[in-house]
Design a protein around this motif. Structure first.
Motif, PDB file in Angstrom:
ATOM      1  N   GLU A  56     -11.889  16.511  11.883  1.00  0.00           N
ATOM      2  CA  GLU A  56     -10.682  16.847  11.138  1.00  0.00           C
ATOM      3  C   GLU A  56     -10.995  17.169   9.683  1.00  0.00           C
ATOM      4  OE1 GLU A  56      -9.699  12.754  12.726  1.00  0.00           O
ATOM      5  OE2 GLU A  56     -11.459  14.031  13.083  1.00  0.00           O
ATOM      6  N   PHE A  57     -11.878  16.367   9.076  1.00  0.00           N
ATOM      7  CA  PHE A  57     -12.173  16.542   7.657  1.00  0.00           C
ATOM      8  C   PHE A  57     -12.825  17.898   7.390  1.00  0.00           C
ATOM      9  CE2 PHE A  57     -15.125  16.382   4.081  1.00  0.00           C
ATOM     10  CZ  PHE A  57     -14.268  16.022   3.058  1.00  0.00           C
TER      11      PHE A  57
ATOM     12  N   LEU B 137      -8.108   7.214   1.629  1.00  0.00           N
ATOM     13  CA  LEU B 137      -8.937   8.064   2.490  1.00  0.00           C
ATOM     14  C   LEU B 137      -8.423   8.087   3.926  1.00  0.00           C
ATOM     15  CD1 LEU B 137     -12.610   7.240   1.393  1.00  0.00           C
ATOM     16  CD2 LEU B 137     -11.531   9.495   1.346  1.00  0.00           C
ATOM     17  N   GLU B 138      -8.025   6.939   4.416  1.00  0.00           N
ATOM     18  CA  GLU B 138      -7.637   6.819   5.821  1.00  0.00           C
ATOM     19  C   GLU B 138      -6.149   7.036   6.066  1.00  0.00           C
ATOM     20  OE1 GLU B 138      -9.200   3.022   6.931  1.00  0.00           O
ATOM     21  OE2 GLU B 138     -11.265   3.757   7.056  1.00  0.00           O
ATOM     22  N   SER B 139      -5.383   7.237   5.003  1.00  0.00           N
ATOM     23  CA  SER B 139      -3.945   7.436   5.164  1.00  0.00           C
ATOM     24  C   SER B 139      -3.642   8.906   5.445  1.00  0.00           C
ATOM     25  CB  SER B 139      -3.201   6.998   3.895  1.00  0.00           C
ATOM     26  OG  SER B 139      -3.428   7.939   2.851  1.00  0.00           O
ATOM     27  N   THR B 140      -2.469   9.166   5.982  1.00  0.00           N
ATOM     28  CA  THR B 140      -2.060  10.553   6.226  1.00  0.00           C
ATOM     29  C   THR B 140      -1.866  11.296   4.904  1.00  0.00           C
ATOM     30  OG1 THR B 140       0.251   9.806   6.355  1.00  0.00           O
ATOM     31  CG2 THR B 140      -0.956  10.038   8.432  1.00  0.00           C
ATOM     32  N   SER B 141      -1.644  10.552   3.831  1.00  0.00           N
ATOM     33  CA  SER B 141      -1.459  11.172   2.518  1.00  0.00           C
ATOM     34  C   SER B 141      -2.703  11.921   2.051  1.00  0.00           C
ATOM     35  CB  SER B 141      -1.102  10.109   1.468  1.00  0.00           C
ATOM     36  OG  SER B 141       0.085   9.446   1.805  1.00  0.00           O
ATOM     37  N   PHE B 142      -3.873  11.493   2.508  1.00  0.00           N
ATOM     38  CA  PHE B 142      -5.124  12.102   2.048  1.00  0.00           C
ATOM     39  C   PHE B 142      -5.158  13.605   2.329  1.00  0.00           C
ATOM     40  CE2 PHE B 142      -9.631  13.259   2.923  1.00  0.00           C
ATOM     41  CZ  PHE B 142     -10.092  13.170   1.621  1.00  0.00           C
ATOM     42  N   GLU B 143      -4.623  14.023   3.465  1.00  0.00           N
ATOM     43  CA  GLU B 143      -4.641  15.442   3.824  1.00  0.00           C
ATOM     44  C   GLU B 143      -3.887  16.297   2.815  1.00  0.00           C
ATOM     45  OE1 GLU B 143      -3.667  16.599   7.769  1.00  0.00           O
ATOM     46  OE2 GLU B 143      -4.925  15.061   8.704  1.00  0.00           O
ATOM     47  N   LEU B 144      -2.951  15.693   2.089  1.00  0.00           N
ATOM     48  CA  LEU B 144      -2.177  16.452   1.107  1.00  0.00           C
ATOM     49  C   LEU B 144      -3.058  17.013  -0.001  1.00  0.00           C
ATOM     50  CD1 LEU B 144       0.948  14.111   0.778  1.00  0.00           C
ATOM     51  CD2 LEU B 144       0.865  16.349   1.897  1.00  0.00           C
ATOM     52  N   PHE B 145      -4.186  16.367  -0.267  1.00  0.00           N
ATOM     53  CA  PHE B 145      -5.062  16.838  -1.340  1.00  0.00           C
ATOM     54  C   PHE B 145      -5.605  18.238  -1.062  1.00  0.00           C
ATOM     55  CE2 PHE B 145      -5.099  12.356  -2.488  1.00  0.00           C
ATOM     56  CZ  PHE B 145      -4.976  12.452  -3.876  1.00  0.00           C
ATOM     57  N   PHE B 146      -5.766  18.590   0.211  1.00  0.00           N
ATOM     58  CA  PHE B 146      -6.254  19.925   0.539  1.00  0.00           C
ATOM     59  C   PHE B 146      -5.239  20.992   0.122  1.00  0.00           C
ATOM     60  CE2 PHE B 146      -8.672  17.103   3.249  1.00  0.00           C
ATOM     61  CZ  PHE B 146      -9.948  17.643   3.163  1.00  0.00           C
ATOM     62  N   LYS B 147      -3.969  20.579   0.008  1.00  0.00           N
ATOM     63  CA  LYS B 147      -2.939  21.484  -0.495  1.00  0.00           C
ATOM     64  C   LYS B 147      -2.848  21.403  -2.014  1.00  0.00           C
ATOM     65  CE  LYS B 147       1.435  20.267  -0.690  1.00  0.00           C
ATOM     66  NZ  LYS B 147       2.843  19.906  -0.411  1.00  0.00           N
ATOM     67  N   TYR B 148      -2.902  20.176  -2.525  1.00  0.00           N
ATOM     68  CA  TYR B 148      -2.707  19.982  -3.969  1.00  0.00           C
ATOM     69  C   TYR B 148      -3.780  20.661  -4.820  1.00  0.00           C
ATOM     70  CZ  TYR B 148       0.736  16.379  -2.704  1.00  0.00           C
ATOM     71  OH  TYR B 148       1.816  15.701  -2.207  1.00  0.00           O
TER      72      TYR B 148
ATOM     73  N   LEU C 197       0.799  -1.223   0.000  1.00  0.00           N
ATOM     74  CA  LEU C 197       0.000   0.000   0.000  1.00  0.00           C
ATOM     75  C   LEU C 197       0.835   1.279   0.000  1.00  0.00           C
ATOM     76  CD1 LEU C 197      -2.796  -1.203   2.440  1.00  0.00           C
ATOM     77  CD2 LEU C 197      -3.100  -0.620   0.021  1.00  0.00           C
ATOM     78  N   GLU C 198       2.102   1.169   0.381  1.00  0.00           N
ATOM     79  CA  GLU C 198       2.969   2.349   0.365  1.00  0.00           C
ATOM     80  C   GLU C 198       3.127   2.909  -1.049  1.00  0.00           C
ATOM     81  OE1 GLU C 198       5.532  -1.162  -0.494  1.00  0.00           O
ATOM     82  OE2 GLU C 198       3.971  -0.744   0.990  1.00  0.00           O
ATOM     83  N   LEU C 199       2.852   2.065  -2.056  1.00  0.00           N
ATOM     84  CA  LEU C 199       2.935   2.523  -3.447  1.00  0.00           C
ATOM     85  C   LEU C 199       1.893   3.609  -3.724  1.00  0.00           C
ATOM     86  CD1 LEU C 199       3.427  -0.896  -5.297  1.00  0.00           C
ATOM     87  CD2 LEU C 199       5.170   0.806  -4.749  1.00  0.00           C
ATOM     88  N   LEU C 200       0.744   3.505  -3.076  1.00  0.00           N
ATOM     89  CA  LEU C 200      -0.300   4.519  -3.238  1.00  0.00           C
ATOM     90  C   LEU C 200       0.145   5.847  -2.637  1.00  0.00           C
ATOM     91  CD1 LEU C 200      -3.464   2.382  -2.396  1.00  0.00           C
ATOM     92  CD2 LEU C 200      -2.710   3.127  -4.658  1.00  0.00           C
ATOM     93  N   ASP C 201       0.809   5.784  -1.494  1.00  0.00           N
ATOM     94  CA  ASP C 201       1.333   7.005  -0.872  1.00  0.00           C
ATOM     95  C   ASP C 201       2.347   7.683  -1.791  1.00  0.00           C
ATOM     96  OD1 ASP C 201      -0.044   6.826   1.680  1.00  0.00           O
ATOM     97  OD2 ASP C 201       1.246   5.115   2.108  1.00  0.00           O
ATOM     98  N   PHE C 202       3.162   6.873  -2.450  1.00  0.00           N
ATOM     99  CA  PHE C 202       4.169   7.417  -3.369  1.00  0.00           C
ATOM    100  C   PHE C 202       3.491   8.145  -4.517  1.00  0.00           C
ATOM    101  CE2 PHE C 202       7.079   7.348  -6.939  1.00  0.00           C
ATOM    102  CZ  PHE C 202       8.305   7.662  -6.370  1.00  0.00           C
ATOM    103  N   LEU C 203       2.433   7.537  -5.069  1.00  0.00           N
ATOM    104  CA  LEU C 203       1.706   8.173  -6.173  1.00  0.00           C
ATOM    105  C   LEU C 203       1.082   9.494  -5.746  1.00  0.00           C
ATOM    106  CD1 LEU C 203      -0.080   5.153  -7.917  1.00  0.00           C
ATOM    107  CD2 LEU C 203       1.752   6.573  -8.862  1.00  0.00           C
ATOM    108  N   VAL C 204       0.530   9.530  -4.539  1.00  0.00           N
ATOM    109  CA  VAL C 204      -0.078  10.769  -4.036  1.00  0.00           C
ATOM    110  C   VAL C 204       0.978  11.868  -3.917  1.00  0.00           C
ATOM    111  CG1 VAL C 204      -1.235  11.879  -2.091  1.00  0.00           C
ATOM    112  CG2 VAL C 204      -1.952   9.598  -2.816  1.00  0.00           C
ATOM    113  N   VAL C 205       2.104  11.537  -3.321  1.00  0.00           N
ATOM    114  CA  VAL C 205       3.165  12.526  -3.108  1.00  0.00           C
ATOM    115  C   VAL C 205       3.719  13.051  -4.435  1.00  0.00           C
ATOM    116  CG1 VAL C 205       5.494  12.837  -2.166  1.00  0.00           C
ATOM    117  CG2 VAL C 205       3.782  11.632  -0.836  1.00  0.00           C
TER     118      VAL C 205
END
Length: 330
Positions: A212-213, A164-175, A127-135
């Motif tokens: 938080e959301f 949705l449940e990963s810490t990476s999701f919060e990055l979308f609010f910046k992206y 699943l870390e591959l998904l985090d990489f794609l988000v970043v």
């Protein structure tokens, strides 16, 4: 006169194609920017192998893909950990190679081995591959490519739920507010898919992470960027009106702390001439509290004060009209 006949080279088998792809991607590790020619040659080899893979998966325009070969190629890609190489090497690939990879990615994720999606199962185990794609949205050169790959992943509930449940999701609010319009638009498309493709997963996420959301989402609704505000408001109305999110919607539209955006939101819920029946019922049942809140709602003196008061009066009148409807029920 003599003629020489050259026997055409034998087409590679799926395992041979995968081995060539794997070897060429790994070879990129040994090449550095200092070895420009060596790196260029390595990238050309990757590009050539991706073309072969694309033809095997999708045909070449004249010959249709062989179903058995497609299945075997997919299994080999999973078995040899090539999916991880696809993702990690994406940022250093050339434009054509990235384009071919994204095309192949879309095909590969749809391939089933028995009763399972082989590549999806591989990603579930990495699943870390998904985090990489988000970043990768931070890298404007590959952001759109990664976005397309992410949206293919999001089609599958387990992968969407993880993001949705990963810490990476919060990055979308910046992206979604990045200065590069193409990247920001692509990020918003992915953000939207995450919040609309799988109703149950989204409802569970919003229930568990309500505070938080919506604190983060309020920043989008009050963004200085008009496009961000407009898109975020439209998206909010979309996912709040999904049946599994009815409890979230009821809580949200009555939250006192969101008074700053309530006027804008009420224009969506109240002024809409085609309001869903459930919205009418909620407004009717809570009309006293809503009217009290609205009548006490003011903004600082400024150019928008007059327009604000006009909109507020319009919404108050509509809520009063709804409150007088007889026996409101769905």
């Amino acid at each position: 006169m003599s003629f020489s006949f050259f026997k055409p080279s034998r087409p590679k088998t799926p395992p041979e194609v995968v081995k060539s792809i794997r070897d060429s991607l790994i070879a990129l590790d040994t090449k550095t920017v200092a070895e420009v020619k060596a790196l260029e040659k390595a990238l050309e080899e990757v590009e050539k192998n991706f073309v072969t893979m694309r033809h095997m998966l999708s045909g070449d325009g004249e010959v249709e893909p062989n179903v058995e070969q497609v299945s075997q190629l997919t299994l080999e890609i999973c078995k040899e950990d090539v999916i991880g190489l696809f993702i990690h090497k994406l940022p250093i690939l050339g434009w054509e190679a990235r384009k071919d990879l994204v095309h192949c990615w879309c095909v590969l994720l749809k391939q089933m081995a028995g009763s399972t999606y082989c590549c999806v199962q591989y990603i579930e185990n990495h699943l870390e591959l998904l985090d990489f794609l988000v970043v990768c949205y931070d890298n404007k050169d590959v952001a759109v490519n990664c976005g397309k790959m992410l949206r293919e992943c999001i089609k599958f509930p387990t992968l969407a739920k993880y993001i949705l449940e990963s810490t990476s999701f919060e990055l979308f609010f910046k992206y979604v507010e990045l200065p590069n319009f193409d990247v920001a638009s692509d990020a918003f498309a992915t953000f939207k898919d995450l919040l609309t493709k799988h109703e149950t997963a989204v409802s569970e996420f919003l229930t568990a992470h309500y505070e938080e959301f919506f604190e983060l989402y309020e920043k989008l609704l009050t963004s200085a960027n008009y496009v961000t505000r407009r898109q975020s408001l439209k998206l909010l109305s979309e996912f709040l009106l999904e049946a599994p999110n009815s409890h979230i919607m009821k809580r949200y539209i009555l939250e006192v702390r969101y008074l700053k955006v309530m006027m804008t939101l009420l224009k969506v819920f109240v002024a809409n001439p085609n309001k869903p029946c459930e919205i009418i019922v909620i407004l009717a049942k809570n009309h006293e509290r809503l009217l009290t809140l609205l009548q006490n709602l003011t903004i600082g003196k400024g150019a928008d004060d007059e327009q604000f008061e006009e909109e507020k009066d319009l919404i108050i009148k509509e809520i009063e009209r709804i409150s007088r409807l007889p026996n409101v029920a769905c």
